[in-house]
Write a protein that holds these residues in place. Structure first.
Motif, mmCIF file in Angstrom:
data_model
loop_
_atom_site.group_PDB
_atom_site.id
_atom_site.type_symbol
_atom_site.label_atom_id
_atom_site.label_comp_id
_atom_site.label_asym_id
_atom_site.label_seq_id
_atom_site.Cartn_x
_atom_site.Cartn_y
_atom_site.Cartn_z
ATOM 1 N N UNK A 85 31.495 48.062 -43.892
ATOM 2 C CA UNK A 85 30.467 48.757 -43.111
ATOM 3 C C UNK A 85 29.073 48.483 -43.650
ATOM 4 N N UNK A 86 28.936 48.419 -44.962
ATOM 5 C CA UNK A 86 27.634 48.102 -45.558
ATOM 6 C C UNK A 86 27.177 46.709 -45.120
ATOM 7 N N UNK A 87 28.106 45.761 -45.132
ATOM 8 C CA UNK A 87 27.780 44.407 -44.691
ATOM 9 C C UNK A 87 27.386 44.405 -43.215
ATOM 10 N N UNK A 88 28.090 45.184 -42.405
ATOM 11 C CA UNK A 88 27.785 45.253 -40.975
ATOM 12 C C UNK A 88 26.375 45.764 -40.727
ATOM 13 N N UNK A 89 25.996 46.840 -41.409
ATOM 14 C CA UNK A 89 24.659 47.401 -41.210
ATOM 15 C C UNK A 89 23.600 46.399 -41.657
ATOM 16 N N UNK A 90 23.851 45.736 -42.770
ATOM 17 C CA UNK A 90 22.909 44.720 -43.234
ATOM 18 C C UNK A 90 22.774 43.598 -42.211
ATOM 19 N N UNK A 91 23.903 43.134 -41.672
ATOM 20 C CA UNK A 91 23.862 42.051 -40.683
ATOM 21 C C UNK A 91 23.202 42.489 -39.381
ATOM 22 N N UNK A 92 23.321 43.773 -39.049
ATOM 23 C CA UNK A 92 22.653 44.283 -37.850
ATOM 24 C C UNK A 92 21.139 44.452 -38.055
ATOM 25 N N UNK A 93 20.705 44.322 -39.292
ATOM 26 C CA UNK A 93 19.287 44.444 -39.606
ATOM 27 C C UNK A 93 18.613 43.078 -39.659
ATOM 28 N N UNK A 94 19.350 42.090 -40.125
ATOM 29 C CA UNK A 94 18.810 40.733 -40.268
ATOM 30 C C UNK A 94 18.406 40.174 -38.902
ATOM 31 N N UNK A 95 17.179 39.692 -38.822
ATOM 32 C CA UNK A 95 16.691 39.068 -37.590
ATOM 33 C C UNK A 95 16.161 40.032 -36.554
ATOM 34 N N UNK A 96 16.169 41.324 -36.871
ATOM 35 C CA UNK A 96 15.697 42.323 -35.914
ATOM 36 C C UNK A 96 14.214 42.623 -36.114
ATOM 37 N N UNK A 97 13.546 42.855 -35.010
ATOM 38 C CA UNK A 97 12.127 43.170 -35.042
ATOM 39 C C UNK A 97 11.886 44.460 -35.826
ATOM 40 N N UNK A 98 10.789 44.463 -36.555
ATOM 41 C CA UNK A 98 10.353 45.587 -37.388
ATOM 42 C C UNK A 98 11.108 45.700 -38.717
ATOM 43 N N UNK A 99 12.045 44.785 -38.964
ATOM 44 C CA UNK A 99 12.789 44.816 -40.233
ATOM 45 C C UNK A 99 12.587 43.531 -41.030
ATOM 46 N N UNK A 100 11.574 42.757 -40.643
ATOM 47 C CA UNK A 100 11.377 41.453 -41.280
ATOM 48 C C UNK A 100 11.183 41.554 -42.794
ATOM 49 N N UNK A 101 10.487 42.585 -43.241
ATOM 50 C CA UNK A 101 10.186 42.690 -44.675
ATOM 51 C C UNK A 101 11.428 42.950 -45.516
ATOM 52 N N UNK A 102 12.496 43.400 -44.872
ATOM 53 C CA UNK A 102 13.717 43.703 -45.616
ATOM 54 C C UNK A 102 14.809 42.655 -45.407
ATOM 55 N N UNK A 103 14.470 41.560 -44.728
ATOM 56 C CA UNK A 103 15.491 40.586 -44.369
ATOM 57 C C UNK A 103 16.143 39.948 -45.596
ATOM 58 N N UNK A 104 15.350 39.606 -46.584
ATOM 59 C CA UNK A 104 15.908 38.984 -47.785
ATOM 60 C C UNK A 104 16.861 39.939 -48.499
ATOM 61 N N UNK A 105 16.458 41.199 -48.601
ATOM 62 C CA UNK A 105 17.307 42.198 -49.236
ATOM 63 C C UNK A 105 18.604 42.376 -48.454
ATOM 64 N N UNK A 106 18.497 42.436 -47.129
ATOM 65 C CA UNK A 106 19.687 42.653 -46.319
ATOM 66 C C UNK A 106 20.638 41.465 -46.395
ATOM 67 N N UNK A 107 20.106 40.264 -46.499
ATOM 68 C CA UNK A 107 20.955 39.077 -46.660
ATOM 69 C C UNK A 107 21.717 39.153 -47.980
#
Length: 209
Positions: free
Chosen positions: A37-59
């Motif tokens: 589930x943690x991986x899913x939430x991270x993957x649902x954040x990657x590439x989404x608008x307004x979350x660009x600053x956290x993309x590296x962390x989410x990856x």
């Protein structure tokens, strides 16, 4: 192997009359669910608008969580195998004093291992809770409740694993070993419950209408 069963087959085996898979394997399964589930939430954040600053962390989180998932999946079988090893020691011959001594020593070593396996599950699940807290705080808000379920699953993994540690400690004659694990278990339980509460309190307040 247990992990190769379908969900239905696994649950049927849990519901059967054999003692394994039992609570220790289910604790590990909860850890695997939390990781996924943690991986899913991270993957649902990657590439989404307004979350660009956290993309590296989410990856990074997505990759880390998937690795942890594989460890927990292996622990599902590892816990059952540890129980089987203890049970096998009780079947050792005990006709002579030498056989009795060897049997007793084998039981003690196997029981220590049976306590250490769920202890490591608890440690790993607690560490995972920090990762889940990050995805709950910084991840896609549309998936924040999934992060919360991940957190609850991780908490269940910690507490369930620690119960399996404690039930083995009562049979261990090495008091130093048992006392050290008992102290660690008490600390982990408190920290895991506190960490879960911190995240759920914030999210529940956020979701109020």
């Amino acid at each position: 192997m247990l992990v190769d069963l379908t969900v239905k087959e696994f649950l049927s085996k849990v519901a059967g009359s054999d003692p394994v898979p039992g609570g220790g394997s289910i604790a590990a399964l909860n850890g695997a669910v939390a990781s996924a589930l943690a991986a899913m939430v991270a993957n649902l954040t990657i590439g989404k608008k307004n979350y660009e600053e956290h993309e590296e962390l989410m990856s990074h989180i997505a990759s880390l969580a998937l690795r942890e998932k594989d460890v927990f999946v292996a622990d599902i079988d590892r816990d059952s195998e540890a129980y089987d090893a203890v049970f096998a020691c009780f079947k050792m011959p005990k006709a002579t004093d030498e056989e009795k001594a060897a049997r007793s020593a084998a039981i003690q070593e196997a029981t220590k291992h049976a306590a250490l396996v769920p202890m490591q599950v608890a440690r790993n699940a607690y560490e995972l809770m920090s990762v889940i807290a990050d995805v709950a705080r910084l991840g896609n808000r549309n998936a924040v409740t999934d992060a919360c379920v991940a957190m609850m699953s991780a908490r269940n993994a910690v507490l369930g694993a620690l119960l399996n540690v404690r039930i083995n400690l009562g049979s261990i004659k090495d008091k130093t070993f048992a006392d050290e694990l008992q102290r660690e278990a008490d600390v982990l339980e408190r920290l895991a419950c506190d960490r879960e509460k911190e995240v759920l309190d914030v999210v529940n307040q956020e979701l109020r209408v």
